[in-house]
Design a protein around this motif. Structure first.
Motif, PDB file in Angstrom:
ATOM      1  N   LYS A 237       3.863  -4.784  -0.129  1.00 10.23           N
ATOM      2  CA  LYS A 237       2.437  -4.463  -1.126  1.00 10.23           C
ATOM      3  C   LYS A 237       1.194  -4.369  -0.250  1.00 10.23           C
ATOM      4  O   LYS A 237       0.528  -5.412   0.633  1.00 10.23           O
ATOM      5  N   SER A 240      -3.914  -2.681  -4.588  1.00  6.03           N
ATOM      6  CA  SER A 240      -4.087  -0.272  -5.809  1.00  6.03           C
ATOM      7  C   SER A 240      -4.796  -0.675  -5.406  1.00  6.03           C
ATOM      8  O   SER A 240      -5.759  -1.157  -5.791  1.00  6.03           O
ATOM      9  N   PRO A 247       1.764  -0.981  -8.823  1.00  8.12           N
ATOM     10  CA  PRO A 247       1.683  -1.693  -7.124  1.00  8.12           C
ATOM     11  C   PRO A 247       1.786  -0.735  -6.347  1.00  8.12           C
ATOM     12  O   PRO A 247       2.537   0.231  -6.347  1.00  8.12           O
ATOM     13  N   PHE A 249       3.051   0.600  -2.387  1.00  8.40           N
ATOM     14  CA  PHE A 249       3.824  -0.332  -0.798  1.00  8.40           C
ATOM     15  C   PHE A 249       3.358   0.461  -0.157  1.00  8.40           C
ATOM     16  O   PHE A 249       2.678   1.386   0.265  1.00  8.40           O
ATOM     17  N   ASN A 523       1.838 -10.840   0.112  1.00  7.68           N
ATOM     18  CA  ASN A 523       3.794 -10.397   0.083  1.00  7.68           C
ATOM     19  C   ASN A 523       4.188 -11.543   0.199  1.00  7.68           C
ATOM     20  O   ASN A 523       5.392 -12.116   0.897  1.00  7.68           O
TER      21      ASN A 523
END
Length: 704
Positions: A237, A240, A247, A249, A523
């Protein structure tokens, strides 16, 4: 020694066993023959008939020693010059046991003459004086990260991956780390603070820690080591973006898939391949290799490049895997033609036809029971479409190396495609959905469940693992460091972390590159992080102005952000003195008239970490910036023993042996002088010794 009761009687094994008769240590080498291996590759025709004898003979011979000079270091040219001028002339026209020994040669295809090959026996290196000196040079430079020993063909994949300083790079199967080191070097080729990073992954926990040991020498804040099954590498992730749905990636600019393989390209150094080789190894690894490649392509950014490589010559592990991926990805990817890269590298093109032998060494046709369709060659239509000839095969006999297979993929940028991606789905979502069926099938084949794919993304931290906790940049400990060392605001002060559950700075503070900080924070439940960051501050004596010392490994970064009177210019004479003497007293340095200006300025500073900056007055050579400990009566250069050896030789031409420690030798001499001194001076000597232990502890921490 008596035979153990459970030890079977009988003849001793021929490989790696010792005959103790007559107290002689005789070892019998493994016979380098394998009938199935020879039949298989002759039948496949990957080696031209007229070249087979030379190919086999090369496979049975000793692999040359090869090394490369680290290209990311600003003084790499200086190290290269040192080797070429001080060692190479003495290694030319050398005879040993009435035979001329081949001199080292630059790998003709390695950029900037930084890769070298040495084709001599170990006995020559050990016993010939000039080759022994060269070996010592390599050991010293390797210890400090200036030189890396690495098989020549293993250097190819990172070069053709073409990493730039701004790239986000993933090495999916990284251990033991030689290729990862090249990726890091490419990242730092233009700056000590690149904007990109390298994530190095390995599925084996122990090998991932071995990877850390190999890469720590490079002192990169842009490295993260993680421990995951590459087939199911988790999505990472990122923050955003405003207005985005859900989310986001991470997609990588560059991905290296140097996958697990049967390894018959390594039989020159791994002699067990001769007795263990069979067709079953390649067949069994095929799906794992394909899954790793598929996952790598999934994680690759559009417009990015992926390199797939193996140290195997088996087409089941190579072209068959490439063809299977191309079938699945269609026009989304293409193979890159690398004929114009690495001029001087002799290589062969990828093949499009091969026979399939099963585990029983029987030739099978497509559609046979227990045979995967992806094992078999592409159709005529696929041959024209796939361009498997763009794959690279490097054979052992072509330039006296190991065997290797390399393919470069490029992911097509669909933003310029005529057919747009449906508005309801992102390109990433389409790819994720496309990959799911193959991953499920592979997981079922390995006695697991499809649902485990999703569970693999969330990995709770082991109780024995240390956390990564970022420290508030306004924390009193850090605030004092910023002020004491004059750290400017261009340095991202939010990137400092500790590795303890309390989150408080106690012994060591680390620094990671800014983009890696975001990944660590976002993460914690996805990434099993083994290592990241370089040591920035290490605790020292608490009775001085600043209780924290800047660690040597972070100096290439921090020196660009420091504006402090604690940086003191020095000359070459004082540097040599500090390299060869431990804790010289100020009064002795003053009496010897060694750089009076440096001594005067340093004495006026408070006790603690200080820095010497030496201008070498040569644009072709890197200036020196090193930490010193400033005490009330003495001073000490705070570099580890390996750095002392390397600097003495590179800067002053002083050669040392592995058992020597110039500063320790000086301390021993001083101790002996103190023991022989008169009783009237014993009180003064005791006073001097009281200052040494605290600083000695700090030096040990540096070596750590």
């Amino acid at each position: 020694m008596a035979r153990r009761k459970n030890q079977k009687k009988g003849p001793k094994k021929t490989f790696g066993t010792r005959d103790d008769s007559n107290n002689q240590k005789n070892w019998t080498e493994l016979v380098k023959e394998n009938e199935k291996w020879e039949t298989y590759y002759k039948d496949l025709g990957v080696i031209p008939v007229e070249e087979w004898d030379q190919f086999k003979k090369t496979c049975q011979s000793q692999l040359p020693l090869t090394f490369r000079i680290t290209g990311s270091r600003k003084h790499s040219k200086e190290v290269l010059q040192l080797f070429q001028e001080h060692h190479l002339p003495n290694l030319t026209n050398v005879t040993w046991e009435n035979e001329v020994v081949k001199p080292p040669m630059a790998l003709p295809w390695y950029p900037e003459h930084l890769g070298w090959q040495l084709d001599v026996s170990k006995s020559v290196i050990r016993k010939n004086e000039q080759f022994a000196r060269m070996q010592r040079f390599l050991v010293v430079e390797n210890a400090v990260g200036n030189i890396s020993r690495q098989e020549a063909v293993s250097m190819i994949p990172p070069i053709v991956l073409d990493v730039k300083p701004h790239h986000y790079v993933l090495d999916m199967c990284a251990a033991p780390g030689s290729k990862t080191a090249q990726l890091i070097e490419a990242l730092h080729a233009e700056s000590d603070e690149p904007s990109g990073f390298v994530i190095a992954n390995d599925a084996d926990y122990k090998r991932s820690h071995m990877l850390v040991h190999q890469l720590k020498r490079l002192n990169s804040a842009n490295l993260m080591v993680v421990n995951h099954d590459a087939q199911f590498f988790p999505r990472i992730k990122v923050d955003s973006t405003e207005g985005s749905k859900g989310p986001q990636f991470l997609k990588f600019d560059r991905v290296l898939c140097d996958v697990p393989c049967s390894g018959d390209g390594t039989m020159r150094k791994n002699v067990n391949v001769w007795k263990d080789w069979n067709t079953g190894s390649g067949l069994g690894l095929h799906i794992v290799q394909l899954n790793i490649l598929e996952r790598g392509l999934n994680l690759l950014k559009e417009g990015g490049k992926l390199v797939y490589s193996t140290c195997s010559l088996n087409p089941i592990e190579n072209e068959a895997v490439i063809a299977a991926a191309l079938r699945r990805w269609g026009d989304k990817v293409r193979l890159v033609n690398c004929d114009d890269q690495l001029p001087g590298l002799v290589r062969s093109k990828g093949i499009t036809e091969w026979k399939v032998y099963d585990k029983q060494f029987q030739v099978r046709e497509k559609g046979h029971e227990n045979c995967l369709d992806s094992w078999f060659p592409p159709t005529a239509e696929e041959v024209e479409k796939f361009h498997l000839e763009n794959c690279m095969r490097v054979y052992q006999h072509q330039q006296n190396t190991g065997g290797f297979f390399i393919t470069v993929f490029e992911k097509i940028d669909t933003s310029t495609a005529e057919t747009p991606v449906p508005a309801s789905e992102t390109a990433a979502a389409v790819e994720e959905q496309a990959q799911e069926p193959e991953l499920k099938k592979a997981k079922i084949d390995t006695s697991s469940t499809a649902s485990h794919i999703q569970k693999k993304e969330k990995l709770p931290r082991d109780a024995n693992e240390e956390p990564f906790v970022f420290v508030d940049p306004n924390h009193p400990a850090l605030a004092k460091c910023w002020e004491f060392y004059g750290i400017d605001d261009k340095f991202d002060k939010s990137t400092c972390l500790v590795r303890n559950a309390t989150g408080e700075p106690t012994r060591t503070i680390y620094h990671v590159a800014t983009p890696l900080k975001q990944l660590i924070v976002n993460n914690e439940d996805r990434l099993k992080i083994v290592y990241s960051g370089v040591k920035l501050f290490v605790s020292q004596r608490s009775d001085i102005d600043c209780a924290w010392r800047i660690q040597s490994e972070s100096l290439p970064i921090m020196k660009q952000h420091m504006n402090s009177a604690r940086i003191v210019p020095g000359n070459m004479e004082i540097l040599k003195k500090l390299l060869t003497e431990a804790f010289p007293r100020y009064e002795d340095l003053t009496a010897d008239n060694v750089d009076p200006e440096f001594i005067s300025k340093t004495q006026k500073l408070s006790a603690g970490c200080t820095f010497i900056k030496v201008d070498r007055n040569d644009p072709s050579k890197e200036d020196l910036f090193l930490p010193v400990w400033n005490g009330s009566k003495c001073i000490n250069l705070m570099v580890c023993k390996e750095d002392v050896h390397e600097l003495l030789y590179r800067i002053f031409g002083i050669e040392t042996t592995s058992k020597q420690n110039p500063k320790a030798d000086h301390m021993a001499k001083k101790a002996q002088e103190a023991a022989d001194a008169s009783a009237n001076s014993s009180k003064e000597e005791t006073s001097e010794k009281e200052e040494v232990p605290a600083v000695t502890v700090t030096e040990t921490s540096t070596a750590e």
